[in-house]
Design a protein around this motif. Structure first.
Motif, PDB file in Angstrom:
ATOM      1  N   LEU A  65       3.705  -4.357  -4.722  1.00 11.63           N
ATOM      2  CA  LEU A  65       3.418  -4.726  -3.333  1.00 11.63           C
ATOM      3  C   LEU A  65       4.645  -5.342  -2.671  1.00 11.63           C
ATOM      4  O   LEU A  65       4.936  -5.071  -1.503  1.00 11.63           O
ATOM      5  CB  LEU A  65       2.230  -5.690  -3.263  1.00 11.63           C
ATOM      6  N   ASP A  66       5.392  -6.163  -3.393  1.00 14.10           N
ATOM      7  CA  ASP A  66       6.599  -6.773  -2.850  1.00 14.10           C
ATOM      8  C   ASP A  66       7.644  -5.701  -2.524  1.00 14.10           C
ATOM      9  O   ASP A  66       8.280  -5.753  -1.470  1.00 14.10           O
ATOM     10  CB  ASP A  66       7.173  -7.799  -3.831  1.00 14.10           C
ATOM     11  N   GLN A  67       7.815  -4.721  -3.415  1.00 12.72           N
ATOM     12  CA  GLN A  67       8.773  -3.644  -3.154  1.00 12.72           C
ATOM     13  C   GLN A  67       8.335  -2.794  -1.964  1.00 12.72           C
ATOM     14  O   GLN A  67       9.155  -2.409  -1.133  1.00 12.72           O
ATOM     15  CB  GLN A  67       8.945  -2.782  -4.405  1.00 12.72           C
ATOM     16  N   MET A  68       7.029  -2.531  -1.870  1.00 12.33           N
ATOM     17  CA  MET A  68       6.520  -1.782  -0.714  1.00 12.33           C
ATOM     18  C   MET A  68       6.792  -2.555   0.572  1.00 12.33           C
ATOM     19  O   MET A  68       7.195  -1.977   1.583  1.00 12.33           O
ATOM     20  CB  MET A  68       5.025  -1.510  -0.870  1.00 12.33           C
ATOM     21  N   ALA A  69       6.605  -3.852   0.538  1.00 11.24           N
ATOM     22  CA  ALA A  69       6.868  -4.684   1.715  1.00 11.24           C
ATOM     23  C   ALA A  69       8.353  -4.656   2.078  1.00 11.24           C
ATOM     24  O   ALA A  69       8.710  -4.587   3.259  1.00 11.24           O
ATOM     25  CB  ALA A  69       6.400  -6.118   1.472  1.00 11.24           C
ATOM     26  N   GLN A  70       9.231  -4.683   1.077  1.00 13.72           N
ATOM     27  CA  GLN A  70      10.670  -4.601   1.332  1.00 13.72           C
ATOM     28  C   GLN A  70      11.021  -3.302   2.051  1.00 13.72           C
ATOM     29  O   GLN A  70      11.909  -3.271   2.903  1.00 13.72           O
ATOM     30  CB  GLN A  70      11.455  -4.679   0.027  1.00 13.72           C
ATOM     31  N   LEU A  71      10.319  -2.214   1.685  1.00 13.77           N
ATOM     32  CA  LEU A  71      10.569  -0.914   2.301  1.00 13.77           C
ATOM     33  C   LEU A  71       9.923  -0.789   3.680  1.00 13.77           C
ATOM     34  O   LEU A  71      10.235   0.135   4.432  1.00 13.77           O
ATOM     35  CB  LEU A  71      10.050   0.209   1.393  1.00 13.77           C
ATOM     36  N   GLY A  72       9.004  -1.683   3.988  1.00 13.31           N
ATOM     37  CA  GLY A  72       8.335  -1.627   5.279  1.00 13.31           C
ATOM     38  C   GLY A  72       7.316  -0.510   5.396  1.00 13.31           C
ATOM     39  O   GLY A  72       6.986  -0.088   6.501  1.00 13.31           O
ATOM     40  N   VAL A  73       6.810  -0.030   4.268  1.00 12.77           N
ATOM     41  CA  VAL A  73       5.840   1.070   4.294  1.00 12.77           C
ATOM     42  C   VAL A  73       4.436   0.546   4.583  1.00 12.77           C
ATOM     43  O   VAL A  73       4.143  -0.636   4.398  1.00 12.77           O
ATOM     44  CB  VAL A  73       5.830   1.854   2.957  1.00 12.77           C
ATOM     45  N   TYR A  74       3.582   1.450   5.027  1.00 16.95           N
ATOM     46  CA  TYR A  74       2.171   1.119   5.195  1.00 16.95           C
ATOM     47  C   TYR A  74       1.504   1.151   3.833  1.00 16.95           C
ATOM     48  O   TYR A  74       1.783   2.032   3.020  1.00 16.95           O
ATOM     49  CB  TYR A  74       1.497   2.105   6.148  1.00 16.95           C
ATOM     50  N   ILE A  75       0.637   0.194   3.593  1.00 15.05           N
ATOM     51  CA  ILE A  75      -0.037   0.070   2.302  1.00 15.05           C
ATOM     52  C   ILE A  75      -1.537   0.226   2.534  1.00 15.05           C
ATOM     53  O   ILE A  75      -2.091  -0.375   3.448  1.00 15.05           O
ATOM     54  CB  ILE A  75       0.270  -1.291   1.645  1.00 15.05           C
ATOM     55  N   SER A  76      -2.166   1.045   1.684  1.00 13.96           N
ATOM     56  CA  SER A  76      -3.608   1.269   1.785  1.00 13.96           C
ATOM     57  C   SER A  76      -4.307   0.804   0.523  1.00 13.96           C
ATOM     58  O   SER A  76      -3.736   0.834  -0.573  1.00 13.96           O
ATOM     59  CB  SER A  76      -3.907   2.757   1.990  1.00 13.96           C
ATOM     60  N   ASP A  77      -5.552   0.393   0.690  1.00  7.51           N
ATOM     61  CA  ASP A  77      -6.414   0.095  -0.451  1.00  7.51           C
ATOM     62  C   ASP A  77      -7.174   1.370  -0.809  1.00  7.51           C
ATOM     63  O   ASP A  77      -7.488   2.183   0.072  1.00  7.51           O
ATOM     64  CB  ASP A  77      -7.416  -1.008  -0.091  1.00  7.51           C
ATOM     65  N   PRO A  78      -7.496   1.530  -2.079  1.00 17.69           N
ATOM     66  CA  PRO A  78      -8.266   2.721  -2.468  1.00 17.69           C
ATOM     67  C   PRO A  78      -9.639   2.717  -1.796  1.00 17.69           C
ATOM     68  O   PRO A  78     -10.219   1.653  -1.556  1.00 17.69           O
ATOM     69  CB  PRO A  78      -8.390   2.599  -3.981  1.00 17.69           C
ATOM     70  N   ARG A  79     -10.131   3.916  -1.506  1.00 15.71           N
ATOM     71  CA  ARG A  79     -11.464   4.047  -0.927  1.00 15.71           C
ATOM     72  C   ARG A  79     -12.547   3.874  -1.983  1.00 15.71           C
ATOM     73  O   ARG A  79     -13.670   3.531  -1.673  1.00 15.71           O
ATOM     74  CB  ARG A  79     -11.627   5.406  -0.249  1.00 15.71           C
ATOM     75  N   SER A  80     -12.160   4.135  -3.233  1.00 17.93           N
ATOM     76  CA  SER A  80     -13.103   3.991  -4.346  1.00 17.93           C
ATOM     77  C   SER A  80     -12.303   3.904  -5.642  1.00 17.93           C
ATOM     78  O   SER A  80     -11.136   4.302  -5.680  1.00 17.93           O
ATOM     79  CB  SER A  80     -14.047   5.194  -4.408  1.00 17.93           C
ATOM     80  N   PRO A  81     -12.928   3.425  -6.732  1.00 18.21           N
ATOM     81  CA  PRO A  81     -12.227   3.382  -8.018  1.00 18.21           C
ATOM     82  C   PRO A  81     -11.855   4.779  -8.528  1.00 18.21           C
ATOM     83  O   PRO A  81     -10.915   4.927  -9.301  1.00 18.21           O
ATOM     84  CB  PRO A  81     -13.238   2.723  -8.961  1.00 18.21           C
ATOM     85  N   GLU A  82     -12.564   5.793  -8.067  1.00 17.31           N
ATOM     86  CA  GLU A  82     -12.233   7.156  -8.481  1.00 17.31           C
ATOM     87  C   GLU A  82     -10.921   7.637  -7.853  1.00 17.31           C
ATOM     88  O   GLU A  82     -10.235   8.479  -8.409  1.00 17.31           O
ATOM     89  CB  GLU A  82     -13.365   8.130  -8.111  1.00 17.31           C
ATOM     90  N   GLU A  83     -10.607   7.111  -6.657  1.00 22.54           N
ATOM     91  CA  GLU A  83      -9.366   7.508  -5.990  1.00 22.54           C
ATOM     92  C   GLU A  83      -8.170   6.950  -6.770  1.00 22.54           C
ATOM     93  O   GLU A  83      -7.305   7.681  -7.225  1.00 22.54           O
ATOM     94  CB  GLU A  83      -9.357   7.016  -4.549  1.00 22.54           C
ATOM     95  N   THR A  84      -8.125   5.641  -6.902  1.00 25.16           N
ATOM     96  CA  THR A  84      -7.096   4.965  -7.689  1.00 25.16           C
ATOM     97  C   THR A  84      -7.535   3.513  -7.869  1.00 25.16           C
ATOM     98  O   THR A  84      -8.515   3.076  -7.279  1.00 25.16           O
ATOM     99  CB  THR A  84      -5.698   5.071  -7.039  1.00 25.16           C
TER     100      THR A  84
END
Length: 176
Positions: free
Chosen positions: A101-120
């Motif tokens: 999450l910290d690396q994603m924040a450094q990149l400035g990307v959009y972050i999503s939560d999984p829609r279900s445990p089957e997704e990820t």
């Protein structure tokens, strides 16, 4: 907190484990493949659009390397899922995994939560593409908040040929 990256500013370098090249520093190209680096961030194994995108990218490494651009793909997937993705498509390139999450924040990307445990099983990055010049500055920034919008790889390749062949300046730097 997510911070947008600014074209022509320093790209945030960080280390990440890869499937085939040990730990590498993102933003530092493999000098055997090029002096610039294309960093592709993909959503993960759960995304069929990413699988198609990586399959297309897989056939273009030589084209990017020919113009001096190294390529790395990154995701938040754990090693096991990244291995499945690479194996499913016969991916020959470098895949970094466990993007935090910290690396994603450094990149400035959009972050999503999984829609279900089957997704990820964890938050993941939406697609992004970054082109980092040999001095470590960003030349191209492309960040999406959905899997359906990402740069066409052939267009990106042709654009980079033009940029490199014509000393085309960084665009989008006006911030005032």
């Amino acid at each position: 907190m997510v911070h947008a990256l600014t074209p022509n500013a320093a790209f945030p370098k960080f280390k990440i484990d890869t499937l085939t090249h040990g730990t590498v520093e993102v933003g530092t190209p493999d000098k055997d493949k090029g002096d610039w680096q294309l960093v592709i961030v993909y959503r993960g194994k759960h995304c069929p659009i990413c699988k198609n995108y990586l399959t297309e990218l897989n056939g273009m490494f030589g084209d990017f390397n020919e113009i001096g651009v190294d390529v790395i793909a990154l995701s938040a997937d754990p090693k096991e899922k990244a291995e499945v993705t690479a194996g499913d498509i016969g991916y020959d390139g470098v895949i970094g995994y466990d993007l935090s999450l910290d690396q994603m924040a450094q990149l400035g990307v959009y972050i999503s939560d999984p829609r279900s445990p089957e997704e990820t099983d964890r938050p993941f990055s939406e697609p992004a593409a970054f082109v980092v010049r040999d001095g470590g500055e960003l030349h191209i920034v492309d960040i999406s908040n959905a899997p359906f919008a990402r740069p066409a790889l052939e267009g990106l390749l042709n654009g980079l040929k033009f940029i490199r062949g014509n000393d085309y300046p960084v665009r989008g730097t006006h911030t005032g």
